[in-house]
Design a protein around this motif. Sequence first.
Motif, PDB file in Angstrom:
ATOM      1  N   TRP A 259      51.134  66.015  23.154  1.00 51.46           N
ATOM      2  CA  TRP A 259      50.140  65.035  22.724  1.00 51.46           C
ATOM      3  C   TRP A 259      50.127  63.797  23.613  1.00 51.46           C
ATOM      4  O   TRP A 259      49.089  63.175  23.813  1.00 51.46           O
ATOM      5  CB  TRP A 259      50.414  64.603  21.281  1.00 51.46           C
ATOM      6  CG  TRP A 259      49.843  65.529  20.255  1.00 51.46           C
ATOM      7  CD1 TRP A 259      50.506  66.490  19.556  1.00 51.46           C
ATOM      8  CD2 TRP A 259      48.487  65.597  19.809  1.00 51.46           C
ATOM      9  NE1 TRP A 259      49.655  67.148  18.708  1.00 51.46           N
ATOM     10  CE2 TRP A 259      48.414  66.622  18.841  1.00 51.46           C
ATOM     11  CE3 TRP A 259      47.337  64.878  20.130  1.00 51.46           C
ATOM     12  CZ2 TRP A 259      47.216  66.946  18.188  1.00 51.46           C
ATOM     13  CZ3 TRP A 259      46.144  65.213  19.484  1.00 51.46           C
ATOM     14  CH2 TRP A 259      46.094  66.231  18.520  1.00 51.46           C
ATOM     15  N   ASP A 260      51.301  63.402  24.113  1.00 46.72           N
ATOM     16  CA  ASP A 260      51.382  62.120  24.807  1.00 46.72           C
ATOM     17  C   ASP A 260      51.894  62.239  26.237  1.00 46.72           C
ATOM     18  O   ASP A 260      52.271  61.249  26.849  1.00 46.72           O
ATOM     19  CB  ASP A 260      52.255  61.143  24.024  1.00 46.72           C
ATOM     20  CG  ASP A 260      53.667  61.665  23.779  1.00 46.72           C
ATOM     21  OD1 ASP A 260      54.020  62.714  24.354  1.00 46.72           O
ATOM     22  OD2 ASP A 260      54.418  61.016  23.028  1.00 46.72           O
TER      23      ASP A 260
ATOM     24  N   TRP B 272      44.033  65.356  23.202  1.00 43.09           N
ATOM     25  CA  TRP B 272      43.125  64.673  22.295  1.00 43.09           C
ATOM     26  C   TRP B 272      41.688  64.622  22.814  1.00 43.09           C
ATOM     27  O   TRP B 272      40.760  64.284  22.062  1.00 43.09           O
ATOM     28  CB  TRP B 272      43.611  63.241  22.042  1.00 43.09           C
ATOM     29  CG  TRP B 272      44.001  62.486  23.283  1.00 43.09           C
ATOM     30  CD1 TRP B 272      45.255  62.346  23.796  1.00 43.09           C
ATOM     31  CD2 TRP B 272      43.134  61.788  24.190  1.00 43.09           C
ATOM     32  NE1 TRP B 272      45.227  61.609  24.955  1.00 43.09           N
ATOM     33  CE2 TRP B 272      43.943  61.246  25.221  1.00 43.09           C
ATOM     34  CE3 TRP B 272      41.759  61.556  24.224  1.00 43.09           C
ATOM     35  CZ2 TRP B 272      43.424  60.505  26.268  1.00 43.09           C
ATOM     36  CZ3 TRP B 272      41.226  60.818  25.272  1.00 43.09           C
ATOM     37  CH2 TRP B 272      42.054  60.302  26.286  1.00 43.09           C
TER      38      TRP B 272
ATOM     39  N   LEU C  50      44.434  61.224  18.020  1.00 41.79           N
ATOM     40  CA  LEU C  50      45.877  61.007  18.170  1.00 41.79           C
ATOM     41  C   LEU C  50      46.291  59.625  17.684  1.00 41.79           C
ATOM     42  O   LEU C  50      47.200  59.493  16.866  1.00 41.79           O
ATOM     43  CB  LEU C  50      46.299  61.172  19.632  1.00 41.79           C
ATOM     44  CG  LEU C  50      47.748  60.760  19.939  1.00 41.79           C
ATOM     45  CD1 LEU C  50      48.736  61.622  19.154  1.00 41.79           C
ATOM     46  CD2 LEU C  50      48.044  60.840  21.423  1.00 41.79           C
ATOM     47  N   LEU C  51      45.631  58.580  18.181  1.00 41.79           N
ATOM     48  CA  LEU C  51      46.007  57.211  17.838  1.00 41.79           C
ATOM     49  C   LEU C  51      45.185  56.755  16.638  1.00 41.79           C
ATOM     50  O   LEU C  51      43.975  56.531  16.744  1.00 41.79           O
ATOM     51  CB  LEU C  51      45.772  56.291  19.045  1.00 41.79           C
ATOM     52  CG  LEU C  51      46.528  56.691  20.325  1.00 41.79           C
ATOM     53  CD1 LEU C  51      46.209  55.731  21.449  1.00 41.79           C
ATOM     54  CD2 LEU C  51      48.030  56.756  20.081  1.00 41.79           C
TER      55      LEU C  51
ATOM     56  N   ARG D 288      51.418  57.187  25.533  1.00 41.62           N
ATOM     57  CA  ARG D 288      52.786  57.558  25.157  1.00 41.62           C
ATOM     58  C   ARG D 288      53.448  56.449  24.339  1.00 41.62           C
ATOM     59  O   ARG D 288      54.023  56.705  23.266  1.00 41.62           O
ATOM     60  CB  ARG D 288      53.594  57.851  26.416  1.00 41.62           C
ATOM     61  CG  ARG D 288      55.053  58.168  26.194  1.00 41.62           C
ATOM     62  CD  ARG D 288      55.816  58.172  27.510  1.00 41.62           C
ATOM     63  NE  ARG D 288      55.741  56.864  28.177  1.00 41.62           N
ATOM     64  CZ  ARG D 288      56.286  56.590  29.354  1.00 41.62           C
ATOM     65  NH1 ARG D 288      56.917  57.537  30.015  1.00 41.62           N
ATOM     66  NH2 ARG D 288      56.191  55.380  29.887  1.00 41.62           N
TER      67      ARG D 288
ATOM     68  N   ASN E   3      51.788  55.932  20.862  1.00 40.75           N
ATOM     69  CA  ASN E   3      52.132  57.002  19.931  1.00 40.75           C
ATOM     70  C   ASN E   3      53.560  56.835  19.408  1.00 40.75           C
ATOM     71  O   ASN E   3      53.832  57.076  18.217  1.00 40.75           O
ATOM     72  CB  ASN E   3      51.971  58.357  20.618  1.00 40.75           C
ATOM     73  CG  ASN E   3      52.205  59.520  19.678  1.00 40.75           C
ATOM     74  OD1 ASN E   3      51.682  59.552  18.571  1.00 40.75           O
ATOM     75  ND2 ASN E   3      53.014  60.472  20.107  1.00 40.75           N
TER      76      ASN E   3
ATOM     77  N   GLN F 170      53.449  54.045  16.729  1.00 37.41           N
ATOM     78  CA  GLN F 170      52.870  54.418  15.435  1.00 37.41           C
ATOM     79  C   GLN F 170      53.755  55.419  14.691  1.00 37.41           C
ATOM     80  O   GLN F 170      53.769  55.444  13.461  1.00 37.41           O
ATOM     81  CB  GLN F 170      51.451  54.951  15.599  1.00 37.41           C
ATOM     82  CG  GLN F 170      51.301  56.296  16.251  1.00 37.41           C
ATOM     83  CD  GLN F 170      49.844  56.759  16.328  1.00 37.41           C
ATOM     84  OE1 GLN F 170      48.908  55.981  16.115  1.00 37.41           O
ATOM     85  NE2 GLN F 170      49.624  58.018  16.617  1.00 37.41           N
ATOM     86  N   THR F 171      54.536  56.207  15.436  1.00 36.03           N
ATOM     87  CA  THR F 171      55.492  57.110  14.788  1.00 36.03           C
ATOM     88  C   THR F 171      56.582  56.313  14.071  1.00 36.03           C
ATOM     89  O   THR F 171      56.996  56.661  12.956  1.00 36.03           O
ATOM     90  CB  THR F 171      56.116  58.072  15.810  1.00 36.03           C
ATOM     91  OG1 THR F 171      55.083  58.856  16.418  1.00 36.03           O
ATOM     92  CG2 THR F 171      57.126  59.000  15.147  1.00 36.03           C
TER      93      THR F 171
ATOM     94  N   CYS G 269      42.321  62.085  12.676  1.00 34.11           N
ATOM     95  CA  CYS G 269      43.667  62.423  13.137  1.00 34.11           C
ATOM     96  C   CYS G 269      44.371  63.237  12.052  1.00 34.11           C
ATOM     97  O   CYS G 269      44.830  62.685  11.047  1.00 34.11           O
ATOM     98  CB  CYS G 269      44.462  61.147  13.438  1.00 34.11           C
ATOM     99  SG  CYS G 269      46.169  61.492  13.936  1.00 34.11           S
TER     100      CYS G 269
ATOM    101  N   LYS H  13      48.738  63.250  12.097  1.00 31.63           N
ATOM    102  CA  LYS H  13      49.621  62.377  11.320  1.00 31.63           C
ATOM    103  C   LYS H  13      50.191  63.097  10.103  1.00 31.63           C
ATOM    104  O   LYS H  13      51.289  62.769   9.643  1.00 31.63           O
ATOM    105  CB  LYS H  13      48.870  61.113  10.880  1.00 31.63           C
ATOM    106  CG  LYS H  13      47.684  61.302   9.960  1.00 31.63           C
ATOM    107  CD  LYS H  13      47.042  59.957   9.628  1.00 31.63           C
ATOM    108  CE  LYS H  13      45.854  60.096   8.677  1.00 31.63           C
ATOM    109  NZ  LYS H  13      44.662  60.644   9.385  1.00 31.63           N
TER     110      LYS H  13
END
Length: 390
Positions: free
Chosen positions: A122-123, A159, A225-226, A273, A276, A279-280, A371, A374
């Motif tokens: 993803w990143d 994405w 993604l974001l 990157r 992400n 936000q994780t 998204c 998530k």
Amino acid sequence: MEHHLRHRVVWLLLRPLVRLILLIRFNYRCQSAAPKGPYVVVSNHVTDWDPLLLGAAFRRQMYFLASEHIMRLGFVSRLLDWLVHPITRQKGGSAAPAVKEMLRCVKNGCNVALFPEGNRTWDGVTRDFPPSTGKLIKSSGAALVTFRITGGYLSSPRWSGDSARRGAMRGEVVKVYSAEELKGMSALQINAAIARDIHVDAFDDQRRRPVPYRGRHLAENLETLLYLCPKCFSTGTLTSEDDRFFCRSCGFETRYAPTGYFLGGEPPFPEVRSWNRWQTKQLEKRCREAKSGEPIFSDENLELWRVQSGVSSELLARGGMALYRDHLELPGSVSLPMDQITGMSLRGPTDLYIGSANGSSFLVRTHLNLCTHKYLSACSLLGAPVGFGV
């Protein structure tokens, strides 16, 4: 196996054309490799084109592990099966049937290829893969070939959907481990060798060797993604348009440059990157602090499908989905307790596959830029065995 000769002829005839297409489309270059077989090729997973990127580099034909959804496409599926006969696995389901077929191919002297991460990055950073990979390689009795694709993430970010960019992409054999050499290695040592050989960090590479990846609508679909605004912390308010990425709630805005970095608007993160990862961390906090009965997050305008592996899919309901500490509420009021989820995986940017303990396999789809990633991330943090997918 009775059709192996046909598959070899198809490989021989199509490989030069595939190499030309990849050169024109992505500026992809690779050296031809012809290690002694049978062997298992493992590679990092960055684009939907990866089987072609891999195949273009090998003179000898091989069979690929793929998601079973490609066998639910009617005529296209029948054509693919006739041409290359992919080994398929149900997303979110058991890998046992696919593993058995892979081992059968190797025992019959054929070569196979897999992308052990299961899902495209993803990143831009190579993902973890199942610990059972080393055991599979060792039990096959075949040689191991590690292959690395660089430049793939910025050429075709997961994405971005179908929006690809042309910059520079390369594929290369990293190392060939003979069957005899693998006999002297443990499964853990084989895993460590694979992890080392196929690891790529797209942004570390970009800093060392900057390359512009030019295309149209560079930022579009980035919200798949974001999902978390770094300024107002709103969920689901980020939107993309052309190269713009902005928040509908607070007005925050930045732009996605051909280099893969954000420009303007003083974004707190230089690239996807870092955003992400941030936000994780926020999601971890949200899951820890979530109260019973209150949704961690939710989305509307989704479809729920029941999937029969490689055969058919049936629309069950349309509606909303919500995640709670102890269960996932699917469209149509289908409730899955967290301990009844046996696997989760994503195909493309938004198609979310879910396996349940009663043997049912579900697909949650949306035609919007939502998204769904998530949900997979949060379920992993809440203890569900989301798995590695395909």
